[in-house]
Design a protein around this motif. Sequence first.
Motif, PDB file in Angstrom:
ATOM      1  N   LEU A   7       0.817  -1.223   0.000  1.00 47.45           N
ATOM      2  CA  LEU A   7       0.000   0.000   0.000  1.00 47.45           C
ATOM      3  C   LEU A   7       0.844   1.263   0.000  1.00 47.45           C
ATOM      4  CD1 LEU A   7      -2.653  -0.866   2.730  1.00 47.45           C
ATOM      5  CD2 LEU A   7      -3.027  -0.691   0.265  1.00 47.45           C
ATOM      6  N   ALA A   8       0.411   2.213  -0.810  1.00 43.16           N
ATOM      7  CA  ALA A   8       1.031   3.540  -0.801  1.00 43.16           C
ATOM      8  C   ALA A   8      -0.085   4.561  -0.944  1.00 43.16           C
ATOM      9  CB  ALA A   8       2.016   3.676  -1.957  1.00 43.16           C
ATOM     10  N   PHE A   9       0.142   5.749  -0.376  1.00 42.69           N
ATOM     11  CA  PHE A   9      -0.880   6.790  -0.498  1.00 42.69           C
ATOM     12  C   PHE A   9      -0.255   8.169  -0.510  1.00 42.69           C
ATOM     13  CE2 PHE A   9      -3.971   9.879   0.925  1.00 42.69           C
ATOM     14  CZ  PHE A   9      -5.035   9.592   0.081  1.00 42.69           C
ATOM     15  N   SER A  10      -0.774   9.041  -1.379  1.00 40.04           N
ATOM     16  CA  SER A  10      -0.428  10.474  -1.295  1.00 40.04           C
ATOM     17  C   SER A  10      -1.670  11.296  -1.560  1.00 40.04           C
ATOM     18  CB  SER A  10       0.698  10.866  -2.246  1.00 40.04           C
ATOM     19  OG  SER A  10       0.623  10.149  -3.418  1.00 40.04           O
ATOM     20  N   TYR A  11      -1.824  12.403  -0.824  1.00 36.37           N
ATOM     21  CA  TYR A  11      -2.973  13.284  -1.051  1.00 36.37           C
ATOM     22  C   TYR A  11      -2.768  14.085  -2.328  1.00 36.37           C
ATOM     23  CZ  TYR A  11      -4.929  12.246   3.524  1.00 36.37           C
ATOM     24  OH  TYR A  11      -5.487  11.606   4.592  1.00 36.37           O
ATOM     25  N   ARG A  12      -1.510  14.449  -2.565  1.00 40.11           N
ATOM     26  CA  ARG A  12      -1.219  15.142  -3.820  1.00 40.11           C
ATOM     27  C   ARG A  12       0.150  14.685  -4.320  1.00 40.11           C
ATOM     28  NH1 ARG A  12      -0.041  18.969   0.282  1.00 40.11           N
ATOM     29  NH2 ARG A  12      -2.185  19.478   0.704  1.00 40.11           N
ATOM     30  N   LYS A  13       0.351  14.930  -5.617  1.00 40.20           N
ATOM     31  CA  LYS A  13       1.587  14.445  -6.255  1.00 40.20           C
ATOM     32  C   LYS A  13       2.826  14.943  -5.512  1.00 40.20           C
ATOM     33  CE  LYS A  13       1.058  13.094 -11.007  1.00 40.20           C
ATOM     34  NZ  LYS A  13      -0.276  13.425 -11.508  1.00 40.20           N
ATOM     35  N   GLY A  14       3.784  14.069  -5.372  1.00 34.00           N
ATOM     36  CA  GLY A  14       5.067  14.514  -4.844  1.00 34.00           C
ATOM     37  C   GLY A  14       5.229  14.341  -3.346  1.00 34.00           C
ATOM     38  N   ARG A  15       4.115  14.192  -2.611  1.00 30.51           N
ATOM     39  CA  ARG A  15       4.277  14.023  -1.168  1.00 30.51           C
ATOM     40  C   ARG A  15       3.593  12.723  -0.731  1.00 30.51           C
ATOM     41  NH1 ARG A  15       1.621  16.164   3.832  1.00 30.51           N
ATOM     42  NH2 ARG A  15       3.032  15.342   5.408  1.00 30.51           N
ATOM     43  N   GLN A  16       4.408  11.698  -0.630  1.00 29.51           N
ATOM     44  CA  GLN A  16       3.866  10.391  -0.264  1.00 29.51           C
ATOM     45  C   GLN A  16       3.709  10.308   1.259  1.00 29.51           C
ATOM     46  OE1 GLN A  16       5.976   6.918  -1.959  1.00 29.51           O
ATOM     47  NE2 GLN A  16       3.973   6.657  -2.851  1.00 29.51           N
ATOM     48  N   ILE A  17       2.521   9.913   1.711  1.00 30.09           N
ATOM     49  CA  ILE A  17       2.289   9.796   3.162  1.00 30.09           C
ATOM     50  C   ILE A  17       2.908   8.490   3.669  1.00 30.09           C
ATOM     51  CG2 ILE A  17       0.530   9.738   5.006  1.00 30.09           C
ATOM     52  CD1 ILE A  17       0.637  12.417   3.506  1.00 30.09           C
ATOM     53  N   PHE A  18       2.704   7.424   2.907  1.00 32.39           N
ATOM     54  CA  PHE A  18       3.387   6.165   3.229  1.00 32.39           C
ATOM     55  C   PHE A  18       3.493   5.314   1.974  1.00 32.39           C
ATOM     56  CE2 PHE A  18      -1.075   5.717   4.803  1.00 32.39           C
ATOM     57  CZ  PHE A  18      -1.542   4.838   3.838  1.00 32.39           C
ATOM     58  N   SER A  19       4.364   4.306   2.039  1.00 36.01           N
ATOM     59  CA  SER A  19       4.486   3.377   0.915  1.00 36.01           C
ATOM     60  C   SER A  19       4.922   2.011   1.436  1.00 36.01           C
ATOM     61  CB  SER A  19       5.510   3.895  -0.099  1.00 36.01           C
ATOM     62  OG  SER A  19       6.777   3.958   0.510  1.00 36.01           O
ATOM     63  N   ASP A  20       4.717   1.015   0.583  1.00 38.43           N
ATOM     64  CA  ASP A  20       5.206  -0.340   0.859  1.00 38.43           C
ATOM     65  C   ASP A  20       4.704  -0.892   2.202  1.00 38.43           C
ATOM     66  OD1 ASP A  20       6.546  -2.574   0.115  1.00 38.43           O
ATOM     67  OD2 ASP A  20       8.456  -1.953   1.014  1.00 38.43           O
ATOM     68  N   ILE A  21       3.415  -0.693   2.466  1.00 36.04           N
ATOM     69  CA  ILE A  21       2.845  -1.229   3.715  1.00 36.04           C
ATOM     70  C   ILE A  21       2.190  -2.578   3.414  1.00 36.04           C
ATOM     71  CG2 ILE A  21       1.054  -0.895   5.481  1.00 36.04           C
ATOM     72  CD1 ILE A  21       1.789   1.951   5.630  1.00 36.04           C
ATOM     73  N   ASN A  22       2.568  -3.558   4.204  1.00 34.10           N
ATOM     74  CA  ASN A  22       2.039  -4.916   4.033  1.00 34.10           C
ATOM     75  C   ASN A  22       1.584  -5.456   5.374  1.00 34.10           C
ATOM     76  OD1 ASN A  22       2.765  -5.780   1.132  1.00 34.10           O
ATOM     77  ND2 ASN A  22       4.615  -4.786   1.912  1.00 34.10           N
TER      78      ASN A  22
END
Length: 254
Positions: A7-22
Amino acid sequence: MIEGKNLAFSYRKGRQIFSDINFRFSDGEMISIMGPNGAGKSTLLKCINKINKPTQGQILIDGKNTIQFSDRELSRLIGYVPQDIGKGFAISVTEAVMLGRTPYIRFKASDKDKELVFEMIERFGLEKYAFTNLNELSGGERQRVFLARALVQDPKIMLLDEPISNLDIRYQIETLDLVRDIVKSRNLISIMVIHDLSFAYRYSDSVILLKDGKAMVGKREDVLTSSNIAEHYHVNAEINDNQKYPYVNPRYTL
Ligand SMILES: Nc1ncnc2c1ncn2[C@@H]1O[C@H](COP(=O)(O)OP(=O)(O)OP(=O)(O)O)[C@@H](O)[C@H]1O
């Protein structure tokens, strides 16, 4: 069973809140999402119930991707109590809790619906407010109404965003005991965002600890260690792994 894959999520391009969550959790498990302010705890919870659409990855419930569920199907499967419950509307506590039955009601509420609503009102000690309007309650009373509403939904998965933040200490314990009782007796899954380290330890089987866009996932005793707490919160903490009433004593900041 619930799984999060890559899982990855960002509210807007360029600022990722988190990534690679399993993660993968089984029925009957209680999970806490933890981490410092702004780490992405509420954001992750909202990815699980599709309020936020993950920018990458998938959530699977019993092997089925949540994007394949209709909103009505998902609202039967997932009960959600948000962090900001607001002042509520000018509807009674009974009506507010009854809203939790909406995914099941076709035309009008059945005797079973009413029975479930009154049972949950009683279990949360809200009888004397049954016909009081939501917007006339205290923050803690209202929080208990929203929990009752999520539980009458009879979900498979409960998502609770800081469910005890407005409650006095007695209701904090009673509420978490009640959630645990329901999770274990009905074999549900609860995933809650919680700041209190001791309650998280006491009422979780597993923990997702977030920081700087990454997650540490595992059994509570493997994740909530002194060294992880120091690394994630910059606090020196002592863990007392007492069987029945374990606690975490945060001693000083580092
Ligand atoms: N709707 C939004 N639009 C843009 N950014 C957002 C939005 N909601 C949250 N954020 C940002 O995403 C990050 C994670 O927010 P989130 O609310 O998930 O954190 P949290 O870990 O739950 O925090 P807290 O412990 O303070 O409640 C924060 O930096 C926040 O500013």
